[in-house]
Design a protein around this motif. Structure first.
Motif, short mmCIF file in Angstrom:
data_model
loop_
_atom_site.label_atom_id
_atom_site.label_comp_id
_atom_site.label_asym_id
_atom_site.label_seq_id
_atom_site.Cartn_x
_atom_site.Cartn_y
_atom_site.Cartn_z
N UNK A 209 2.41 6.21 0.30
CA UNK A 209 3.30 6.16 -0.86
C UNK A 209 2.52 5.64 -2.07
N UNK A 210 2.38 6.45 -3.13
CA UNK A 210 1.58 5.99 -4.28
C UNK A 210 2.24 4.87 -5.07
N UNK A 211 3.57 4.74 -4.97
CA UNK A 211 4.28 3.72 -5.74
C UNK A 211 4.46 2.42 -4.96
N UNK A 212 4.89 2.53 -3.71
CA UNK A 212 5.18 1.34 -2.92
C UNK A 212 4.10 1.02 -1.89
N UNK A 213 3.13 1.92 -1.73
CA UNK A 213 2.14 1.75 -0.69
C UNK A 213 0.88 1.05 -1.17
N UNK A 214 -0.13 1.11 -0.32
CA UNK A 214 -1.41 0.47 -0.60
C UNK A 214 -2.24 1.35 -1.53
N UNK A 215 -3.21 0.72 -2.16
CA UNK A 215 -4.13 1.47 -3.01
C UNK A 215 -5.14 2.21 -2.16
N UNK A 216 -5.74 3.22 -2.75
CA UNK A 216 -6.70 4.04 -2.01
C UNK A 216 -7.96 3.28 -1.67
#
Length: 347
Positions: free
Chosen positions: A279-286
């Motif tokens: 999830x790009x909003x609630x998840x971890x960064x790449x």
């Protein structure tokens, strides 16, 4: 005057008929109804046996004379042609069957032929030999791809999606998902065979009844693979660990290790991990690296994920430049004097 029953004349046998024997006439035995019924049943049974014998003879003649092998067809399991045979050709597969044209279509075992092709062509993940009347031998295939690299006592073994042994290597193959699992004690990496991981659960150690009620290691692995693929994580998984069925885990892109715990609610745990990772909003960064724990279940049944980032590597201290520090012929004297001054200060 009618003659009494004792004095009734006995019927005389005709000496001109067959079966006549000279002598006193014999009294004919009266045939009972039960004997007539037995004779009728005997004749009926003999008739049925005769019909069955004729049918069996006709079937044998038909099989040997009518059902001949006239064609071979290689296809995929969804019956599409031409089939994807991987690194092999259709001619190689057909020749390996050892079935000749015009031979008896029922003169071989399809099960034995299937096992033969599975052993002879390890890079076919699945093979099935069937017959199609009136005279076609059908070979269904699906190619295998190198998916897992599993370590054993003698090195590494390369496995397909269905855990079929494709080849072995002394060093670790690159670009494959590392599979950590318990192998049988007598494991031998024979290409064409399938690996069956040994099930072990540290929480159920010594309790055979409870362990038998749980999923096997192979069933758990296949469920993990299906869920990972369904949640869009399959292509990014670089390691899978099913050594302990109470401590399942996988690694995503060599940077995030996901702890799943046991197989209870495995689908929900993987879905929760997918949201945290993708999830790009609630998840971890790449660029995040660390451990994502989705194994903890609260008393109310809710499962929450916790992420612990890895400690950053310490920045190395740059070494002094010899020219800037004035090292040379007089450098040692200045260093020594500095060291003496420091020692004196500390004192």
């Amino acid at each position: 005057r009618p003659a009494s029953p004792q004095h009734r004349s006995q019927p005389q046998l005709n000496p001109q008929k067959a079966g006549y024997t000279p002598g006193a006439p014999r009294r004919q035995r009266r045939v009972t109804q039960a004997e007539l019924l037995r004779r009728r049943n005997r004749r009926r049974a003999l008739g049925v046996l005769g019909v069955l014998a004729v049918l069996a003879l006709g079937a044998i003649v038909s099989v040997n004379l009518l059902f001949k092998v006239t064609a071979f067809r290689v296809e995929t399991f969804d019956r599409t042609t031409p089939a994807d045979t991987g690194i092999y050709t259709e001619d190689e597969i057909i020749a390996a069957l050892g079935i000749e044209q015009n031979s008896n279509l029922f003169g071989f075992s399809t099960t034995d032929k299937t096992l033969q092709l599975q052993q002879q062509f390890p890079y076919l993940d699945n093979v099935q030999v069937d017959i199609q009347l009136p005279g076609t031998v059908v070979i269904k295939v699906s190619p295998a791809r190198e998916h897992f690299a599993c370590m054993y006592s003698g090195g590494w073994v390369v496995l397909s999606d269905s855990l079929k042994i494709l080849r072995s290597d002394v060093s670790q193959p690159e670009g494959l998902t590392v599979l950590s699992c318990s192998l049988p004690a007598d494991f031998t990496p024979t290409p064409g065979n399938f690996v069956v991981p040994v099930s072990y659960n540290s929480l159920l150690e010594g309790d055979a009844t409870a362990e038998a009620a749980q999923q096997s290691a192979q069933e758990t692995l296949m469920q993990m693979l299906d869920e990972l693929q369904a949640q869009g994580l399959g292509d990014g998984v670089t390691a899978l660990n099913i050594m302990d069925l109470s401590d399942l885990r996988f690694t995503y892109q060599n940077r995030i290790e996901v702890l799943l715990g046991n197989s209870n609610r495995l689908d929900y745990k993987i879905r929760l991990a997918a949201v945290a990772i993708l999830d790009p909003d609630k998840g971890l960064a790449a660029s995040d690296k660390g451990t994502l724990d989705v194994s903890y279940q609260q008393t109310d049944g809710e499962i929450k994920g916790y992420f612990a980032p890895d400690e950053p590597d310490p920045t190395p201290t740059p070494e002094p430049d010899p020219e800037s520090t004035g090292e040379g012929e007089g450098g040692s004297d200045s260093d020594a004097s500095s060291g003496d001054a420091a020692t004196n200060t500390s004192e």
